[in-house]
Scaffold this active site. Structure first.
Site, PDB file in Angstrom:
ATOM      1  CB  SER A   1      65.017  15.189 -15.030  1.00  0.00           C
ATOM      2  OG  SER A   1      64.792  14.930 -13.208  1.00  0.00           O
TER       3      SER A   1
ATOM      4  CE1 TYR B   1      66.049  19.363 -17.005  1.00  0.00           C
ATOM      5  CE2 TYR B   1      64.962  19.351 -15.137  1.00  0.00           C
ATOM      6  CZ  TYR B   1      65.074  19.614 -15.667  1.00  0.00           C
ATOM      7  OH  TYR B   1      66.177  17.921 -16.019  1.00  0.00           O
TER       8      TYR B   1
ATOM      9  CE  LYS C   1      65.570  17.176 -19.197  1.00  0.00           C
ATOM     10  NZ  LYS C   1      66.954  16.926 -20.247  1.00  0.00           N
TER      11      LYS C   1
HETATM   12  P1  NAD Z   1      74.994  20.467 -18.808  1.00  0.00           P
HETATM   13  O1  NAD Z   1      74.070  22.161 -18.868  1.00  0.00           O
HETATM   14  O2  NAD Z   1      76.325  20.700 -18.271  1.00  0.00           O
HETATM   15  O3  NAD Z   1      75.350  19.679 -20.315  1.00  0.00           O
HETATM   16  C1  NAD Z   1      73.925  19.771 -21.439  1.00  0.00           C
HETATM   17  C2  NAD Z   1      74.722  20.288 -22.733  1.00  0.00           C
HETATM   18  O4  NAD Z   1      74.125  20.630 -23.090  1.00  0.00           O
HETATM   19  C3  NAD Z   1      75.541  21.373 -22.019  1.00  0.00           C
HETATM   20  O5  NAD Z   1      76.851  21.678 -22.695  1.00  0.00           O
HETATM   21  C4  NAD Z   1      75.223  23.234 -23.049  1.00  0.00           C
HETATM   22  O6  NAD Z   1      76.186  23.524 -23.743  1.00  0.00           O
HETATM   23  C5  NAD Z   1      74.579  21.736 -24.448  1.00  0.00           C
HETATM   24  N1  NAD Z   1      73.231  22.281 -24.835  1.00  0.00           N
HETATM   25  C6  NAD Z   1      71.949  22.506 -24.373  1.00  0.00           C
HETATM   26  N2  NAD Z   1      71.248  23.600 -25.109  1.00  0.00           N
HETATM   27  C7  NAD Z   1      71.635  22.653 -26.533  1.00  0.00           C
HETATM   28  C8  NAD Z   1      71.795  23.184 -27.823  1.00  0.00           C
HETATM   29  N3  NAD Z   1      70.320  23.414 -28.106  1.00  0.00           N
HETATM   30  N4  NAD Z   1      72.307  22.481 -28.978  1.00  0.00           N
HETATM   31  C9  NAD Z   1      73.596  22.146 -28.981  1.00  0.00           C
HETATM   32  N5  NAD Z   1      74.130  22.141 -27.331  1.00  0.00           N
HETATM   33  C10 NAD Z   1      73.545  22.287 -26.397  1.00  0.00           C
HETATM   34  O7  NAD Z   1      73.956  19.582 -17.809  1.00  0.00           O
HETATM   35  P2  NAD Z   1      74.287  18.022 -17.324  1.00  0.00           P
HETATM   36  O8  NAD Z   1      74.373  17.900 -16.042  1.00  0.00           O
HETATM   37  O9  NAD Z   1      75.483  17.322 -18.161  1.00  0.00           O
HETATM   38  O10 NAD Z   1      72.348  17.144 -18.044  1.00  0.00           O
HETATM   39  C11 NAD Z   1      72.457  17.055 -19.446  1.00  0.00           C
HETATM   40  C12 NAD Z   1      71.450  16.562 -19.243  1.00  0.00           C
HETATM   41  O11 NAD Z   1      70.811  15.386 -18.541  1.00  0.00           O
HETATM   42  C13 NAD Z   1      70.079  17.631 -19.028  1.00  0.00           C
HETATM   43  O12 NAD Z   1      69.520  17.350 -20.759  1.00  0.00           O
HETATM   44  C14 NAD Z   1      69.273  17.614 -17.842  1.00  0.00           C
HETATM   45  O13 NAD Z   1      68.485  18.504 -18.336  1.00  0.00           O
HETATM   46  C15 NAD Z   1      69.359  15.939 -17.751  1.00  0.00           C
HETATM   47  N6  NAD Z   1      69.692  15.724 -16.295  1.00  0.00           N
HETATM   48  C16 NAD Z   1      70.211  16.556 -16.037  1.00  0.00           C
HETATM   49  C17 NAD Z   1      70.464  16.105 -13.818  1.00  0.00           C
HETATM   50  C18 NAD Z   1      71.713  17.021 -13.512  1.00  0.00           C
HETATM   51  O14 NAD Z   1      71.749  16.886 -12.046  1.00  0.00           O
HETATM   52  N7  NAD Z   1      72.585  17.353 -14.000  1.00  0.00           N
HETATM   53  C19 NAD Z   1      69.920  15.780 -13.592  1.00  0.00           C
HETATM   54  C20 NAD Z   1      68.241  15.050 -14.017  1.00  0.00           C
HETATM   55  C21 NAD Z   1      68.486  15.198 -15.394  1.00  0.00           C
HETATM   56  C1  UD1 Z   2      67.492  19.016  -8.572  1.00  0.00           C
HETATM   57  C2  UD1 Z   2      66.346  19.591  -9.374  1.00  0.00           C
HETATM   58  C3  UD1 Z   2      65.727  18.852  -9.581  1.00  0.00           C
HETATM   59  C4  UD1 Z   2      66.319  17.856 -10.303  1.00  0.00           C
HETATM   60  C5  UD1 Z   2      67.279  16.857  -9.761  1.00  0.00           C
HETATM   61  C6  UD1 Z   2      68.507  15.854  -9.728  1.00  0.00           C
HETATM   62  C7  UD1 Z   2      66.448  22.050  -8.467  1.00  0.00           C
HETATM   63  C8  UD1 Z   2      65.659  23.930  -7.744  1.00  0.00           C
HETATM   64  N1  UD1 Z   2      66.126  20.957  -8.586  1.00  0.00           N
HETATM   65  O1  UD1 Z   2      66.739  18.547  -7.421  1.00  0.00           O
HETATM   66  O2  UD1 Z   2      64.939  19.252 -11.063  1.00  0.00           O
HETATM   67  O3  UD1 Z   2      65.309  16.644 -10.547  1.00  0.00           O
HETATM   68  O4  UD1 Z   2      68.260  18.329  -8.887  1.00  0.00           O
HETATM   69  O5  UD1 Z   2      69.207  16.131 -10.725  1.00  0.00           O
HETATM   70  O6  UD1 Z   2      67.362  22.203  -8.975  1.00  0.00           O
HETATM   71  N2  UD1 Z   2      69.913  21.926  -0.879  1.00  0.00           N
HETATM   72  C9  UD1 Z   2      70.422  23.183   0.363  1.00  0.00           C
HETATM   73  N3  UD1 Z   2      71.202  23.975   0.076  1.00  0.00           N
HETATM   74  C10 UD1 Z   2      71.244  24.253  -0.874  1.00  0.00           C
HETATM   75  C11 UD1 Z   2      71.349  23.261  -2.361  1.00  0.00           C
HETATM   76  C12 UD1 Z   2      70.278  22.781  -1.741  1.00  0.00           C
HETATM   77  O7  UD1 Z   2      69.760  22.860   1.402  1.00  0.00           O
HETATM   78  O8  UD1 Z   2      72.719  25.156  -1.238  1.00  0.00           O
HETATM   79  C13 UD1 Z   2      68.910  21.064   0.498  1.00  0.00           C
HETATM   80  C14 UD1 Z   2      67.505  20.502  -1.441  1.00  0.00           C
HETATM   81  O9  UD1 Z   2      66.149  21.103  -0.171  1.00  0.00           O
HETATM   82  C15 UD1 Z   2      67.428  19.087  -1.597  1.00  0.00           C
HETATM   83  C16 UD1 Z   2      69.208  18.735  -1.599  1.00  0.00           C
HETATM   84  O10 UD1 Z   2      69.809  19.535  -0.607  1.00  0.00           O
HETATM   85  O11 UD1 Z   2      67.180  18.184  -0.256  1.00  0.00           O
HETATM   86  C17 UD1 Z   2      69.245  18.400  -2.487  1.00  0.00           C
HETATM   87  O12 UD1 Z   2      69.070  19.692  -3.320  1.00  0.00           O
HETATM   88  P1  UD1 Z   2      69.540  19.826  -4.905  1.00  0.00           P
HETATM   89  O13 UD1 Z   2      70.766  19.146  -5.281  1.00  0.00           O
HETATM   90  O14 UD1 Z   2      69.267  21.472  -5.417  1.00  0.00           O
HETATM   91  O15 UD1 Z   2      69.222  18.478  -6.421  1.00  0.00           O
HETATM   92  P2  UD1 Z   2      67.315  18.833  -5.938  1.00  0.00           P
HETATM   93  O16 UD1 Z   2      66.217  18.841  -4.969  1.00  0.00           O
HETATM   94  O17 UD1 Z   2      66.709  16.870  -5.660  1.00  0.00           O
END
Ligand code: NAD
Ligand code: UD1
Length: 342
Positions: A124, A148, A152
């Site tokens: 991330s 969190y 990572k």
């Molecule tokens: P998500 O929660 O939708 O998907 C994660 C999946 O992993 C879920 O289906 C959950 O049930 C499964 N899971 C969690 N722990 C498990 C375990 N111990 N065994 C088996 N299954 C398990 O999240 P996402 O948004 O799809 O994110 C996927 C990955 O990407 C995560 O590792 C997250 O930290 C990373 N990531 C997400 C974002 C984002 O904004 N969505 C940003 C940066 C990194």
């Molecule tokens: C989130 C995660 C971060 C992750 C990143 C990318 C949190 C606290 N942080 O941060 O760990 O790496 O996504 O997936 O969840 N905002 C509002 N109102 C809201 C929600 C958000 O104003 O209700 C603003 C925030 O202040 C920010 C922007 O929108 O400026 C985006 O927010 P968000 O979608 O939560 O992403 P990150 O802050 O980047």
């Protein structure tokens, strides 16, 4: 030969599975549904018309994971499974360290047992902490500001140590910026539990009438309009980045980190306007205090991924908003209506 996708029922995993199946890969999914629903798997099948093996297991369960590897000929792993709520990780750090770190270690141990040494890992942009400069390059200073983020960062360090100890490992660390949007079918998308923490799902829930108004967290940042700037990336572009990273880990051993972002930042208010255009209505909002731990500006320099993976994002902000809205309006309650097992 098959690709194992951990966390394949989740938001990013489900979109990546669709692209893998469309590209002709055989896949195996494991998920424990701790943050997803079986319905998403049914929809992956509907969209692609293709089938796959699925195991409802926790990656912390080593014996179950061994079964997956012995029953399938796994060639490489895409490892999404993890917990991702920043606030919850502050409340329950051990839960996060156990699931995200121990889970990753157990997965890698089983991979070693079965001589599988290619992995694409979900990292991330959070590993950059409060970025010193933007756009952010992969060799910027890394540090975490919450448990969190530390999971990572630690996982990245573990992968780097694994490669040092055994240069047969082939590892891509994908640092995602802010994935939004949904598959163009509107059949799969982001389905957060409870009130969304993140901007786009919050906005779409205001759009669909589940929430009254958006709280904009601060308008006194050093940005064009004072609101926070992020690098939003379409989830399908992000999914396609995994296919490119997979090709790379198949080619040669190594450990490399890549930014997956567009390289362009948008403020909260710009996102509200872009969404209003796609939605065809107003999104009421009010400016409130900054959210604790938030940063002003964060966007990627995605050059390395372009040069080394031949990957770059092609979908713009209007398409992201249109697709987010299609998913939300077709599925006001996410996947909640249909809990039948696939
Ligand atoms: P998500 O929660 O939708 O998907 C994660 C999946 O992993 C879920 O289906 C959950 O049930 C499964 N899971 C969690 N722990 C498990 C375990 N111990 N065994 C088996 N299954 C398990 O999240 P996402 O948004 O799809 O994110 C996927 C990955 O990407 C995560 O590792 C997250 O930290 C990373 N990531 C997400 C974002 C984002 O904004 N969505 C940003 C940066 C990194
Ligand atoms: C989130 C995660 C971060 C992750 C990143 C990318 C949190 C606290 N942080 O941060 O760990 O790496 O996504 O997936 O969840 N905002 C509002 N109102 C809201 C929600 C958000 O104003 O209700 C603003 C925030 O202040 C920010 C922007 O929108 O400026 C985006 O927010 P968000 O979608 O939560 O992403 P990150 O802050 O980047």
């Amino acid at each position: 030969m098959a690709i194992l996708v951990t966390g394949g029922a989740g938001y990013l995993g489900s979109h990546t599975c669709v692209e893998l199946l469309n590209a002709g890969y055989k896949i195996v999914i494991v998920d424990n549904f701790s943050n997803s629903k079986p319905e998403s798997l049914k929809r992956i099948k509907n969209i692609t018309g293709k089938d796959f093996n699925f195991y409802n297991i926790d990656i912390l369960n080593k014996d179950s994971l061994r079964e997956v590897f012995s029953e399938n000929n796994i060639d490489a792993v895409i490892h999404f499974a993890g917990l991702k709520a920043v606030g919850e990780s502050v409340e329950a750090p051990l839960k996060y360290y156990h699931n995200n770190i121990t889970g990753t270690i157990i997965l890698c141990e089983v991979m070693e047992e079965f001589n599988v040494n290619r992995i694409v890992f979900s990292s991330s942009a959070t590993v950059y902490g409060v970025p010193e400069t933007v756009p952010i390059l992969e060799d910027s200073t890394l540090y975490a500001t919450n448990p969190y983020g530390r999971t990572k960062l630690m996982a990245e360090e573990i992968f780097k140590d694994m490669y040092k100890s055994n240069p047969n490992w082939s590892i891509a660390l994908l640092r995602y910026f802010n994935p939004i949007g949904a598959h163009e079918s509107g059949e799969i998308g982001e389905d957060p539990n409870g009130i969304p923490n993140n901007l786009m799902p919050y906005i779409t829930q205001v759009g669909v009438g589940k929430l009254n108004e958006l709280m904009v967290f601060g308008n006194d940042y050093a940005t064009s309009d004072g609101t926070g700037v992020r690098d939003y990336i379409h989830v399908v572009d992000l999914a396609l980045g995994h296919l490119k990273a997979l090709e790379k880990v198949m080619q040669e051993p190594g450990v490399e980190a890549y930014n997956l972002g567009t390289g362009k930042g948008y403020s909260v208010l710009e996102m509200v306007s872009a969404f209003e255009k796609a939605f065809g209505g107003n999104i009421p909002y009010k400016i409130v205090e900054r959210r604790a731990g938030d940063i002003g500006e964060c966007y990627a320099d995605p050059t390395k991924a372009k040069q080394q993976l031949d990957w770059f994002a092609t979908r713009g902000i209007d398409e992201m908003c249109k697709d987010s809205w299609r998913w939300q309006s077709k599925n006001p309650n996410g996947y909640a209506k249909d809990l039948k097992l696939v």
